[in-house]
Scaffold this motif. Structure first.
Motif, PDB file in Angstrom:
ATOM      1  N   ARG A   6       7.626  -7.090  -3.479  1.00 19.50           N
ATOM      2  CA  ARG A   6       7.520  -6.047  -4.752  1.00 19.50           C
ATOM      3  C   ARG A   6       8.373  -5.445  -4.652  1.00 19.50           C
ATOM      4  NH1 ARG A   6       2.676  -3.211  -0.125  1.00 19.50           N
ATOM      5  NH2 ARG A   6       0.723  -4.631  -0.872  1.00 19.50           N
ATOM      6  N   GLN A   9       9.896  -7.476  -7.657  1.00 15.57           N
ATOM      7  CA  GLN A   9       9.052  -7.349  -8.999  1.00 15.57           C
ATOM      8  C   GLN A   9       9.484  -6.307  -9.352  1.00 15.57           C
ATOM      9  OE1 GLN A   9       4.437  -7.361  -7.798  1.00 15.57           O
ATOM     10  NE2 GLN A   9       4.946  -9.532  -7.586  1.00 15.57           N
ATOM     11  N   HIS A 116       0.864  -8.456 -14.006  1.00 19.18           N
ATOM     12  CA  HIS A 116      -0.193  -7.764 -12.499  1.00 19.18           C
ATOM     13  C   HIS A 116       0.124  -8.909 -11.600  1.00 19.18           C
ATOM     14  CE1 HIS A 116      -3.522  -4.374 -13.311  1.00 19.18           C
ATOM     15  NE2 HIS A 116      -2.804  -4.950 -14.900  1.00 19.18           N
ATOM     16  N   SER A 118      -1.414 -11.614 -10.124  1.00 18.14           N
ATOM     17  CA  SER A 118      -2.513 -12.093  -9.463  1.00 18.14           C
ATOM     18  C   SER A 118      -3.419 -12.733 -10.779  1.00 18.14           C
ATOM     19  CB  SER A 118      -3.048 -10.426  -9.120  1.00 18.14           C
ATOM     20  OG  SER A 118      -4.042 -10.697  -8.621  1.00 18.14           O
ATOM     21  N   ALA A 122      -4.528  -5.895  -9.798  1.00 18.62           N
ATOM     22  CA  ALA A 122      -3.919  -5.564  -8.999  1.00 18.62           C
ATOM     23  C   ALA A 122      -3.256  -4.091  -9.089  1.00 18.62           C
ATOM     24  CB  ALA A 122      -2.953  -6.072  -8.619  1.00 18.62           C
ATOM     25  N   ASP A 123      -3.289  -3.114  -7.860  1.00 14.68           N
ATOM     26  CA  ASP A 123      -2.611  -1.938  -8.037  1.00 14.68           C
ATOM     27  C   ASP A 123      -1.866  -1.758  -6.997  1.00 14.68           C
ATOM     28  OD1 ASP A 123      -4.795  -1.102  -6.673  1.00 14.68           O
ATOM     29  OD2 ASP A 123      -5.987  -0.602  -8.078  1.00 14.68           O
ATOM     30  N   LYS A 126      -4.234  -2.514  -4.067  1.00 18.14           N
ATOM     31  CA  LYS A 126      -4.534  -4.160  -4.119  1.00 18.14           C
ATOM     32  C   LYS A 126      -4.141  -5.126  -5.077  1.00 18.14           C
ATOM     33  CE  LYS A 126      -8.295  -6.463  -5.443  1.00 18.14           C
ATOM     34  NZ  LYS A 126      -9.652  -6.486  -6.873  1.00 18.14           N
ATOM     35  N   GLN A 127      -3.032  -5.817  -4.164  1.00 16.56           N
ATOM     36  CA  GLN A 127      -2.178  -6.699  -5.177  1.00 16.56           C
ATOM     37  C   GLN A 127      -1.922  -7.758  -3.938  1.00 16.56           C
ATOM     38  OE1 GLN A 127       1.672  -5.570  -4.501  1.00 16.56           O
ATOM     39  NE2 GLN A 127       1.184  -3.214  -5.727  1.00 16.56           N
ATOM     40  N   LYS A 129      -1.920 -11.949  -4.106  1.00 16.51           N
ATOM     41  CA  LYS A 129      -1.220 -12.724  -4.927  1.00 16.51           C
ATOM     42  C   LYS A 129      -1.959 -13.969  -5.787  1.00 16.51           C
ATOM     43  CE  LYS A 129       1.616 -13.637  -1.093  1.00 16.51           C
ATOM     44  NZ  LYS A 129       2.755 -14.839  -0.405  1.00 16.51           N
TER      45      LYS A 129
END
Length: 166
Positions: A6, A9, A116, A118, A122-123, A126-127, A129
């Motif tokens: 994270r 990213q 995203h 994903s 995704a947020d 809620k992530q 892969k």
């Protein structure tokens, strides 16, 4: 490990945002107008399932053109890694994002690309892969994030689209 991904990213996105902002600041002042927009990533899904859009005279018109005519000047597009192929829910692929960005550019809208990382929404809460990346070691995962980002931005550049925000 997830926290490190994270952070990575966020660093990548921050660098891209800074680059985009720097470019925007060097452009004409009218280019820096207030952004009035919406996420229209859902539009291909709606069109694929039969939705059509009409102006007040009942004439069918492109949704982005209708939004532009009503004061919108910016669109946000989500991009997923490997979305499903379902016509009702399998959207936001890199290829579809490029097509949508071109449509937006044709009506002179500003563009934000929202990665995203994903296969679906995704947020911060809620992530998941992408399935293809699920068991990758950390170094390989970093490479995939970089490659995906690079590939999408390169695809946009090849068709002449420069997003204002990433």
């Amino acid at each position: 490990m997830i926290a490190t991904v994270r952070i990575f990213q966020r660093i990548v996105l921050l660098l891209l945002f800074i680059s985009s902002t720097t470019i925007a600041l060097g452009q004409k002042k009218n280019k820096l107008a207030f952004a009035k927009g919406a996420d229209v990533s859902w539009l291909p899904q709606m069109e694929a399932t039969g939705y059509r859009f009409y102006d007040t005279d009942g004439k069918e018109k492109d949704c982005l053109q209708l939004l532009k005519e009503r004061g919108m000047n910016t669109i946000r597009l989500r991009v997923f890694v490997n979305p499903s192929q379902n016509k009702a829910s399998g959207h936001c692929s890199a290829a579809e994002t490029v097509v949508m960005a071109l449509r937006a550019q044709k009506v002179k809208m500003r563009i934000m690309i929202d990665f995203h990382y994903s296969d679906t929404w995704a947020d911060p809460a809620k992530q998941a892969k992408p399935a293809a990346w699920a068991n990758l070691p950390f170094d390989a995962l970093q490479n995939k994030v970089y490659e995906h980002t690079f590939d999408v931005l390169t695809a946009l550049k090849k068709v002449g689209v420069t997003p204002e925000w990433v």
